[in-house]
Design a protein around this motif. Structure first.
Motif, short mmCIF file in Angstrom:
data_model
loop_
_atom_site.label_atom_id
_atom_site.label_comp_id
_atom_site.label_asym_id
_atom_site.label_seq_id
_atom_site.Cartn_x
_atom_site.Cartn_y
_atom_site.Cartn_z
N UNK A 256 54.79 -19.76 8.18
CA UNK A 256 53.71 -18.54 8.36
C UNK A 256 54.80 -16.63 7.81
N UNK A 257 55.16 -16.90 8.17
CA UNK A 257 55.83 -15.71 7.25
C UNK A 257 55.65 -15.35 5.47
N UNK B 167 44.54 -10.72 11.37
CA UNK B 167 45.23 -10.17 10.56
C UNK B 167 45.61 -9.23 9.63
N UNK B 168 44.12 -8.87 8.77
CA UNK B 168 44.64 -7.82 7.43
C UNK B 168 43.38 -6.83 8.22
N UNK B 169 42.69 -6.52 9.63
CA UNK B 169 42.62 -5.18 9.77
C UNK B 169 42.66 -4.43 10.99
N UNK B 170 44.06 -5.81 11.37
CA UNK B 170 44.75 -5.14 12.77
C UNK B 170 45.42 -5.48 13.11
N UNK B 171 46.45 -5.13 11.64
CA UNK B 171 48.21 -4.90 11.49
C UNK B 171 48.79 -3.72 11.42
N UNK C 177 51.54 -0.98 8.90
CA UNK C 177 51.85 -1.08 7.92
C UNK C 177 53.30 -1.94 8.13
N UNK C 178 54.55 -1.71 9.24
CA UNK C 178 55.50 -2.21 9.76
C UNK C 178 54.81 -3.83 9.19
N UNK C 179 54.28 -4.21 9.84
CA UNK C 179 53.81 -5.71 9.73
C UNK C 179 52.87 -6.47 8.88
N UNK C 180 53.45 -5.66 7.78
CA UNK C 180 52.67 -6.18 6.55
C UNK C 180 53.78 -6.90 5.40
N UNK C 181 53.75 -7.89 5.25
CA UNK C 181 54.44 -8.45 4.48
C UNK C 181 54.48 -8.32 2.43
N UNK D 16 63.54 -1.59 -5.66
CA UNK D 16 63.64 -0.76 -4.94
C UNK D 16 63.20 -1.85 -3.70
N UNK D 17 63.19 -2.52 -2.45
CA UNK D 17 62.94 -2.98 -1.21
C UNK D 17 62.07 -3.23 -0.48
N UNK D 18 61.78 -4.14 0.95
CA UNK D 18 61.20 -3.04 1.80
C UNK D 18 60.14 -4.07 2.26
N UNK D 19 59.03 -4.89 1.21
CA UNK D 19 58.21 -5.96 1.23
C UNK D 19 58.37 -6.69 2.61
N UNK D 20 59.20 -7.51 1.92
CA UNK D 20 59.55 -8.56 2.43
C UNK D 20 59.89 -8.85 4.30
#
Lengths: 329, 94, 249
Positions: free
Chosen positions: C5-6, C69-73, C75-79, C218-222
């Motif tokens: 899922x992740x 998933x695209x429209x209702x999360x 930014x902290x939930x974006x991967x 620079x990291x953090x996306x995952x």
């Protein structure tokens, strides 16, 4: 339409008897429904009028990307985003086909773009109106593309071969544009009260500008007569406008929207709708550059062109170097 | 103004087509990019399986005024067509 | 929620945000031909988003669609990778960003084609055809503009230098990557980077561009810690869904 006010340099239409033999042969070929091709002899007026009309049409497609392009990043679902992007991309394609058709008449695309940016060339007044809500995307597809298609279908039979062929391709590709717009409006009308109000508001704002797309009334148009004699225009402005109103009125009723014209009603006797007077002052103001978005539209086009210069030049420079390397081998 | 990219004519062989057909034109700095552009511009609806491009200035066309002398003479050469010949049915398919 | 899922969110979000960025060019590109080409790339990426986020929603099993998933999360939930949310800035940044991502995307999908999970393999097979073309195009343009005029060279080098710190994140592997690699679902650990490095070196050499020396990553996306840029992307993208909750479009 996309080419609303095309000057022909003619005060009146010449009869066959008034023409010299060459021009008469040319006119007879047109009367016989033969296509004129790029290297054929043609009167200078025909060439100039075509360049004006085709380039106005091309500019309209390219400037027309902007109002709808506004909403690509804000489209409400992934599918709507893909559809809108594909549609606006098609408009770029149509601009490209049309510039190429104009180029067969001996003018370069860069020169035409220069005329657009300097304000010398016109484009359709409709694209100087703002897209304020998502419903405007529906209204543009439904009304603006609807009006455009009405004009473009007969242009497939235009006497100039390259223009006619470009229009055939464009009409084929454009068949989904009006439907996707109407589909947006239908969804809004089936939705919440706020969505339906959004749809009605869009129709209220786009209705009259859409009617203006067909250009000034026939009574004011000597250019129209010459263009029709040359078969670079097949129907008069008023004929097409009437057809558009007759086609659109029931579509609005079907989804429960009211056309913002108290004078609009079916006239049994003429077999068409009567409708109210168009505000031609507004039309001429927008054409003169005083529409709500004229300045923004041109600014965006000029910026894209200027910002892109280093890319176009860079790619040309590489191509030259690569060709030189091959030549040296 | 900088140098304009040259004009290319694009020919595409469609899914069921036997030969390449002229579909339109575009601008590109060289042949390789013209092929890329042709793919992006002229096959957006799954139209093609093969692309040819040729710079427009390299195309030599017949003169339109010569339609008569060029093409009418072949009108009278009816014997080049199979239907010119009457073959008895008894001979069978030929 | 399981590692797949992740992982599907990571793939889907990167496609979504890059597709969004590329779509911003529509109507503003340097030439009509390029405008059309950029839109093709964005359309492919939107289609891939629908597949990956569709899979994520399915794996989650809570009835969330790709659109949800695209429209209702937030930014902290974006991967997505930080790289893809970086602004367009100019064509140089857009092309270099595209190329660095396409190269990673291409080799990642190449491995995913052989995934033990059939759904993943099927998405990868379809996407790889599209991404092969994206890579061909972006590599070609990086070479041409790197070796074009003095100005185009300087702009491409500046873009490469600016975006370079965001590339390291693509190869930082965590427990999700390790679990999927072990299950034969994701690429074997450490397998993509050498392929990426090899191709990158060849393209940069042809483009006469210098590989930046900086090793800072620079990291953090995952983990959903993004750059400021993502918030604005989402504000734009999610506006209608947020302003009219529950409406159908």
């Amino acid at each position: 339409m996309y080419a609303q006010l095309v000057k022909t340099d003619a005060d009146k239409v010449k009869s066959l008897e008034e023409m010299d033999p060459q021009e008469r042969r040319f006119q007879e070929r047109i009367d016989d429904d033969q296509k004129i091709e790029p290297k054929d002899w043609m009167p200078e007026g025909y060439r100039k009028t075509l360049i004006r009309q085709i380039s106005q049409h091309a500019h309209s497609e390219i400037v027309g990307q902007l109002p709808e392009g506004n909403w690509i990043t804000r489209a409400p679902t992934l599918e709507r985003k893909a559809i809108l992007l594909a549609k606006v991309q098609d408009e770029a394609g149509h601009g490209l086909y049309l510039y190429c058709a104009a180029e067969t008449l001996g003018v370069s695309r860069d020169a035409l773009i220069e005329q657009l940016h300097s304000g010398k060339a016109k484009y359709s007044s409709i694209f100087n109106y703002p897209t304020l809500t998502w419903a405007d995307i529906g209204a543009i597809g439904w009304l603006v593309d609807g009006a455009a298609i009405m004009n473009q279908v007969p242009l497939q039979r235009c006497s100039y071969g390259p223009y006619s062929r470009a229009m055939i391709r464009i009409c084929k590709e454009e068949s989904f544009h009006q439907r996707q717009g109407y589909d947006i409006m239908m969804k809004l009308c089936q939705g919440s009260a706020a969505q339906k109000a959004m749809a009605q508001d869009a129709l209220d704002r786009w209705w009259w500008p859409s009617l203006m797309m067909f250009g000034p009334p026939d009574a004011d148009s000597v250019h129209s007569a010459q263009s029709m004699a040359w078969k670079i225009k097949q129907n008069t402005n008023d004929e097409l406008r009437q057809k558009f109103v007759d086609q659109t009125a029931p579509q609005a009723a079907f989804i429960g929207l009211a056309i913002p014209d108290p004078d609009l009603k079916w006239n049994e006797e003429k077999g068409g709708h009567d409708f109210g007077e168009i505000d031609w002052t507004e039309f001429h103001e927008v054409l003169k550059g005083n529409g709500p978005c004229n300045a923004e539209r041109m600014e965006a086009r000029v910026k894209a062109w200027e910002d892109g210069a280093w890319v176009r030049d860079g790619l040309s420079a590489y191509a030259d170097k690569a060709a030189a390397r091959v030549a040296a081998e | 103004m900088s140098k304009e990219w040259p004009l290319w004519e694009v020919f595409i062989r469609g899914q069921h087509g036997l030969s390449h057909r002229h579909v339109g034109s575009l601008h590109a700095p060289d042949a390789e990019m013209a092929v890329h552009h042709a793919r992006d511009v002229y096959t957006r609806r799954n139209e093609g399986i093969s692309i040819w491009v040729v710079e427009a200035r390299h195309i030599t066309a017949s003169a339109p005024g010569e339609k008569g002398p060029l093409f009418e003479p072949s009108n009278s050469k009816v014997y080049r067509h199979p239907t010119f010949y009457d073959i008895p049915e008894d001979v069978g398919h030929m | 929620m399981g590692p797949l899922f992740e992982y599907a969110l990571r793939m889907g979000d990167s496609c979504l945000i890059l597709g969004h960025r590329v779509s911003e060019w529509c109507g503003h590109a340097p030439a009509i031909e390029e405008d059309i080409a950029l839109a093709n790339t964005a359309l492919d990426l939107i289609g891939q988003t629908q597949m990956w986020l569709g899979l994520a929603g399915e794996l989650e099993g809570r009835g969330r669609s790709a659109d949800d998933l695209a429209y209702l999360r937030d930014s902290r939930e974006f991967r997505n990778l930080l790289l893809v949310e970086r602004p367009n800035t100019d064509m140089a940044h857009t092309l270099v960003r595209g190329f660095l991502f396409d190269l990673w995307h291409f080799h990642t999908l190449g491995a995913l084609q052989r995934s033990a999970d059939e759904r993943v393999a099927a998405i990868a097979q379809k996407a790889l055809k599209e991404v092969s073309y994206h890579l061909q195009r972006s590599a070609d343009l990086v070479i041409r503009l790197g070796d074009g005029t003095a100005e185009s060279h300087q702009r491409m080098q500046a873009a490469l230098d600016a975006l370079w710190p965001y590339t390291g994140e693509m190869f930082l592997e965590d427990q999700v990557d390790a679990d999927l690699a072990a299950a034969g679902i994701g690429p074997p650990l450490g397998s993509v980077q050498p392929l990426w490095e090899g191709d990158l070196a060849r393209v940069l050499a042809q483009a006469t561009l210098a590989r930046p020396a900086s090793t800072h990553v620079q990291k953090g996306g995952k983990t959903g810690v993004h750059t400021e840029a993502l918030g604005y992307v989402l504000a734009d993208m999610q506006f209608l869904q947020r302003a009219y909750p529950g409406a159908r479009w």
